[in-house]
Design a protein around this motif. Structure first.
Motif, PDB file in Angstrom:
ATOM      1  N   THR A   1       0.859  -1.186   0.000  1.00 31.67           N
ATOM      2  CA  THR A   1       0.000   0.000   0.000  1.00 31.67           C
ATOM      3  C   THR A   1       0.896   1.239   0.000  1.00 31.67           C
ATOM      4  O   THR A   1       2.014   1.201   0.519  1.00 31.67           O
ATOM      5  CB  THR A   1      -0.923   0.054   1.231  1.00 31.67           C
TER       6      THR A   1
ATOM      7  N   SER B   1      -1.727   2.336  -4.797  1.00 35.89           N
ATOM      8  CA  SER B   1      -1.662   3.687  -4.253  1.00 35.89           C
ATOM      9  C   SER B   1      -2.833   4.482  -4.804  1.00 35.89           C
ATOM     10  O   SER B   1      -3.588   3.989  -5.649  1.00 35.89           O
ATOM     11  CB  SER B   1      -0.331   4.354  -4.626  1.00 35.89           C
ATOM     12  N   ILE B   2      -2.966   5.729  -4.348  1.00 36.79           N
ATOM     13  CA  ILE B   2      -4.021   6.588  -4.882  1.00 36.79           C
ATOM     14  C   ILE B   2      -3.522   7.231  -6.175  1.00 36.79           C
ATOM     15  O   ILE B   2      -2.396   7.711  -6.237  1.00 36.79           O
ATOM     16  CB  ILE B   2      -4.415   7.667  -3.853  1.00 36.79           C
TER      17      ILE B   2
ATOM     18  N   THR C   1      -5.032   1.016  -8.499  1.00 39.48           N
ATOM     19  CA  THR C   1      -5.392   2.195  -7.717  1.00 39.48           C
ATOM     20  C   THR C   1      -6.160   1.737  -6.481  1.00 39.48           C
ATOM     21  O   THR C   1      -7.095   0.944  -6.593  1.00 39.48           O
ATOM     22  CB  THR C   1      -6.267   3.148  -8.554  1.00 39.48           C
TER      23      THR C   1
ATOM     24  N   ASP D   1      -7.437   3.239  -2.483  1.00 43.81           N
ATOM     25  CA  ASP D   1      -7.518   4.150  -1.344  1.00 43.81           C
ATOM     26  C   ASP D   1      -7.851   3.297  -0.129  1.00 43.81           C
ATOM     27  O   ASP D   1      -8.962   2.781  -0.006  1.00 43.81           O
ATOM     28  CB  ASP D   1      -8.616   5.188  -1.603  1.00 43.81           C
TER      29      ASP D   1
ATOM     30  N   THR E   1      -8.502   4.004   2.796  1.00 38.37           N
ATOM     31  CA  THR E   1      -9.547   4.500   3.708  1.00 38.37           C
ATOM     32  C   THR E   1     -10.934   4.085   3.214  1.00 38.37           C
ATOM     33  O   THR E   1     -11.929   4.341   3.878  1.00 38.37           O
ATOM     34  CB  THR E   1      -9.496   6.036   3.860  1.00 38.37           C
ATOM     35  N   ASN E   2     -10.966   3.432   2.042  1.00 37.32           N
ATOM     36  CA  ASN E   2     -12.228   2.947   1.470  1.00 37.32           C
ATOM     37  C   ASN E   2     -12.273   1.424   1.631  1.00 37.32           C
ATOM     38  O   ASN E   2     -11.585   0.700   0.923  1.00 37.32           O
ATOM     39  CB  ASN E   2     -12.301   3.347  -0.009  1.00 37.32           C
TER      40      ASN E   2
ATOM     41  N   GLU F   1     -12.978  -0.845  -1.415  1.00 36.90           N
ATOM     42  CA  GLU F   1     -11.847  -0.951  -2.358  1.00 36.90           C
ATOM     43  C   GLU F   1     -10.830  -1.989  -1.873  1.00 36.90           C
ATOM     44  O   GLU F   1     -10.305  -2.783  -2.662  1.00 36.90           O
ATOM     45  CB  GLU F   1     -11.162   0.407  -2.547  1.00 36.90           C
TER      46      GLU F   1
ATOM     47  N   ALA G   1       1.277   3.145   3.673  1.00 39.34           N
ATOM     48  CA  ALA G   1       0.407   4.325   3.567  1.00 39.34           C
ATOM     49  C   ALA G   1       0.128   4.895   4.957  1.00 39.34           C
ATOM     50  O   ALA G   1      -0.204   4.158   5.880  1.00 39.34           O
ATOM     51  CB  ALA G   1      -0.902   3.953   2.880  1.00 39.34           C
TER      52      ALA G   1
ATOM     53  N   SER H   1      -8.855  13.187   9.181  1.00 37.51           N
ATOM     54  CA  SER H   1      -8.010  12.587   8.129  1.00 37.51           C
ATOM     55  C   SER H   1      -6.949  11.672   8.737  1.00 37.51           C
ATOM     56  O   SER H   1      -6.640  10.610   8.195  1.00 37.51           O
ATOM     57  CB  SER H   1      -7.332  13.676   7.299  1.00 37.51           C
TER      58      SER H   1
ATOM     59  N   LEU I   1      -6.754   7.438   7.978  1.00 35.97           N
ATOM     60  CA  LEU I   1      -5.623   6.760   7.327  1.00 35.97           C
ATOM     61  C   LEU I   1      -4.767   5.968   8.310  1.00 35.97           C
ATOM     62  O   LEU I   1      -4.288   4.876   7.987  1.00 35.97           O
ATOM     63  CB  LEU I   1      -4.774   7.797   6.583  1.00 35.97           C
TER      64      LEU I   1
END
Length: 309
Positions: free
Chosen positions: A8, A34-35, A50, A52, A54-55, A58, A75, A89, A93
């Motif tokens: 990640t 990664s994002i 791709t 994220d 935090t999702n 995904e 990450a 935030s 994360l």
């Protein structure tokens, strides 16, 4: 038997170094995530997705697709003062995303290697060994420690790798660190304020990547301290960078931590005792001087590649 390792944060410095180190292993399938677009110059020899973290959905989808044997989680929200100002935030994360990873690792019996920080300690009694008791001073440090607790309380196979001041070069040069910041400022004749009352062990990004991979290959679990061997005052680090690159040290202005007035508190003296990693992971870090030479060589190579040589 081929292992599948998922990274990640592969666009970050440690993430990119992991890609390059893992490409040396022919028996590993690499999934870099990664994002946004893939920012690593080398695009061959691995899969990029791709992601994220935090999702949660995904994460679930990517794991279902690749069923990795191990995940190396690089990450994080690492802006210490930014975390102090933006708790949401930071939590998303540094804590919640780790919880999502733990849940999906449990489903697929995946080994989770998680990168943490020296900042979990208060810096009153450094250097630290793995068994020392954390006492975070900032919101960032607290978030990283909370993630460690989540891992320790989980039933998955986990490894926590704590590290200190990572330095190195990324392909697209979009990430700064203590070495590049000092070098660039002094080359441009700028005066820089450098703290004279905090002590750290700078860590070459390549060394950190090798330690993460070693923990996967050896199936090593628990907590490991990974850093350089030397402990320097941050001011001394800046002087060493100036000396190495032949730059004018008179532009370095020593200041105290208190005079900076930063939102987040920093531990005054960390540094790690790395004997456990040396013994169990065959960890053998470069000296700071050797690390600076590696950085210099990579900067030269980047310049040549950008000029199309």
């Amino acid at each position: 038997m081929q292992k599948t390792i998922l990274i990640t944060g592969s666009n970050g410095m440690t993430g990119q170094k992991l890609i390059y180190e893992l490409l040396k292993h022919t028996d590993i399938k690499i999934i870099a995530t990664s994002i946004g677009a893939n920012r690593t110059r080398e695009k061959n020899g691995y899969v990029y997705e791709t992601l994220d973290i935090t999702n949660q959905s995904e994460i679930v989808n990517v794991f279902a697709k690749y069923k990795p044997d191990a995940v190396i989680n690089t990450a994080a929200f690492t802006n210490v003062d930014g975390c102090e100002k933006d708790h949401e935030s930071c939590d998303n994360l540094n804590i919640f995303a780790v919880d999502y990873l733990i849940k999906v690792c449990k489903k697929y019996n995946t080994h989770l290697v998680h990168i943490s920080t020296d900042f979990v300690f208060d810096g009153e009694d450094g250097p630290y060994k793995e068994t020392d008791i954390p006492n975070p001073l900032s919101y960032y440090a607290e978030s990283k420690y909370k993630a460690e607790i989540l891992l320790e309380q989980s039933s998955i196979k986990w490894t926590i790798i704590r590290t200190i001041i990572i330095f190195g070069v990324v392909d697209d040069m979009n990430r700064s660190n203590v070495v590049l910041w000092t070098k660039n400022a002094l080359e441009n004749g700028q005066t820089i304020n450098v703290i004279n009352d905090q002590y750290r062990s700078p860590t070459l990004a390549e060394d950190l990547a090798v330690a993460c991979i070693s923990s996967v290959m050896k199936g090593a679990t628990g907590i490991y301290h990974i850093s350089g061997k030397e402990i320097y005052c941050i001011l001394e680090i800046a002087y060493k960078i100036a000396d190495f690159f032949g730059l004018d040290k008179t532009h370095i202005n020593p200041i105290s931590s208190a005079s900076l007035n930063q939102p987040a508190k920093r531990p005054p003296r960390t540094g790690f005792i790395i004997d456990k990693a040396i013994k169990e992971l065959d960890y053998n870090p470069h000296s700071f001087e050797e690390g600076l030479q590696i950085v210099a060589d990579q900067l030269k190579r980047n310049t040549e590649l950008n000029l199309g040589k």
